[in-house]
Design a protein around this motif. Structure first.
Motif, mmCIF file in Angstrom:
data_model
loop_
_atom_site.group_PDB
_atom_site.id
_atom_site.type_symbol
_atom_site.label_atom_id
_atom_site.label_comp_id
_atom_site.label_asym_id
_atom_site.label_seq_id
_atom_site.Cartn_x
_atom_site.Cartn_y
_atom_site.Cartn_z
ATOM 1 N N GLU A 183 0.830 -1.206 0.000
ATOM 2 C CA GLU A 183 0.000 0.000 0.000
ATOM 3 C C GLU A 183 0.865 1.256 0.000
ATOM 4 O OE1 GLU A 183 -2.378 -0.690 3.428
ATOM 5 O OE2 GLU A 183 -3.803 -2.001 2.392
ATOM 6 N N TYR A 184 1.973 1.201 0.730
ATOM 7 C CA TYR A 184 2.894 2.348 0.779
ATOM 8 C C TYR A 184 3.497 2.608 -0.600
ATOM 9 C CZ TYR A 184 7.133 5.028 1.791
ATOM 10 O OH TYR A 184 8.129 5.972 1.781
ATOM 11 N N ILE A 185 4.020 1.557 -1.244
ATOM 12 C CA ILE A 185 4.648 1.712 -2.555
ATOM 13 C C ILE A 185 3.625 2.118 -3.616
ATOM 14 C CG2 ILE A 185 5.863 0.501 -4.400
ATOM 15 C CD1 ILE A 185 7.603 1.195 -2.001
ATOM 16 N N LEU A 186 2.422 1.526 -3.564
ATOM 17 C CA LEU A 186 1.378 1.883 -4.522
ATOM 18 C C LEU A 186 0.999 3.351 -4.396
ATOM 19 C CD1 LEU A 186 -0.835 -1.316 -4.238
ATOM 20 C CD2 LEU A 186 0.192 -0.462 -6.356
ATOM 21 N N ALA A 187 0.849 3.826 -3.156
ATOM 22 C CA ALA A 187 0.508 5.230 -2.940
ATOM 23 C C ALA A 187 1.628 6.134 -3.444
ATOM 24 C CB ALA A 187 0.255 5.479 -1.448
ATOM 25 N N LYS A 188 2.867 5.704 -3.214
ATOM 26 C CA LYS A 188 4.016 6.487 -3.668
ATOM 27 C C LYS A 188 4.064 6.554 -5.191
ATOM 28 C CE LYS A 188 9.061 6.713 -3.329
ATOM 29 N NZ LYS A 188 10.285 6.049 -2.806
ATOM 30 N N LEU A 189 3.897 5.398 -5.845
ATOM 31 C CA LEU A 189 3.937 5.360 -7.307
ATOM 32 C C LEU A 189 2.784 6.152 -7.914
ATOM 33 C CD1 LEU A 189 4.886 1.610 -7.964
ATOM 34 C CD2 LEU A 189 6.357 3.631 -8.140
ATOM 35 N N GLN A 190 1.587 5.999 -7.341
ATOM 36 C CA GLN A 190 0.428 6.719 -7.862
ATOM 37 C C GLN A 190 0.559 8.212 -7.619
ATOM 38 O OE1 GLN A 190 -2.904 4.662 -6.089
ATOM 39 N NE2 GLN A 190 -2.336 2.730 -7.084
ATOM 40 N N GLY A 191 1.181 8.576 -6.491
ATOM 41 C CA GLY A 191 1.422 9.989 -6.209
ATOM 42 C C GLY A 191 2.403 10.589 -7.189
ATOM 43 N N GLU A 192 3.467 9.816 -7.508
ATOM 44 C CA GLU A 192 4.441 10.277 -8.490
ATOM 45 C C GLU A 192 3.797 10.404 -9.863
ATOM 46 O OE1 GLU A 192 7.581 7.467 -8.287
ATOM 47 O OE2 GLU A 192 8.441 8.278 -6.446
#
Length: 206
Positions: free
Chosen positions: A158-167
């Motif tokens: 969830e952390y990485i997905l949020a980071k990638l989607q935020g980027e």
């Protein structure tokens, strides 16, 4: 004797997004128990499936009785990706300390049947021990670690997905802003040229 555990989780992201995040999971604040992760083999099969083999070193908090049995933990994760059917299957097992405990895990990542924009994770785990006298404690320890690592894995995802989607969102905003700026320049230039043309025509009647 073998202990078996079955579980299911859902990530509210598409299969493509989860697949991309899978290869970028570490490091993350929820996966500090993962020390290293290296790809040691990769190939594409004739039927267009991606096979990968990784070597992972990790550490987990252990009870004192287990520290001598498990001074370090090295796992051997394999994965099979089928992009056509949008499935990814991973297999993980420990390659050291096999006598005290063998832990095996199988995960299948697929499109959620209720929501095509979500990804479903089906997990199976097997824990076995050949030690006499402490096998029950080893099983309980192994299953507890499995449950703990599942929670860490999901939070890390969830952390990485949020980071990638935020980027991705930031890149989209920057691109949109640039396009709007270029459009504004083109409009201003066209207006200037039109004004010059009108002024030129007006001078012809003077």
């Amino acid at each position: 004797m073998v202990k078996y555990l079955l579980g299911q989780s859902v990530l509210r992201s598409s299969w493509d997004q989860v697949f991309a995040a899978f290869w970028q999971r570490y490091p993350n604040p929820c996966g500090k128990h993962i020390l290293t992760e290296d790809i040691v083999h990769r190939e594409v099969t004739p039927d267009q499936k991606l096979l990968s083999r990784r070597l992972m070193t990790k550490t987990d908090r252990m009870p004192r009785w287990a520290e001598r049995l498990f001074p370090a933990n090295v796992a051997h994760p394999d994965s099979i990706v089928d992009p056509q059917n949008q499935t990814m299957t991973t297999f993980t097992w420990n390659i050291n300390h096999a006598r005290p405990m063998v832990g095996e895990e199988r995960c299948v990542y697929c499109v959620n049947s209720d929501n095509s924009g979500w990804t479903e994770i089906r997990r199976e785990a097997w824990v076995s021990s050949s030690l006499c006298g402490v096998s029950r404690a080893v099983w309980e320890f192994g299953l507890a670690q499995f449950k703990s690592n599942v929670t860490k894995s999901l939070k890390g995802f969830e952390y990485i997905l949020a980071k990638l989607q935020g980027e991705a969102a930031s890149k989209t905003l920057i691109k949109t802003a640039r396009e709007a700026n270029e459009k504004a320049k083109e409009t201003a230039l066209a207006a200037t040229e039109k004004a010059k043309d009108l002024a030129s025509k007006a001078q012809q009647f003077v």
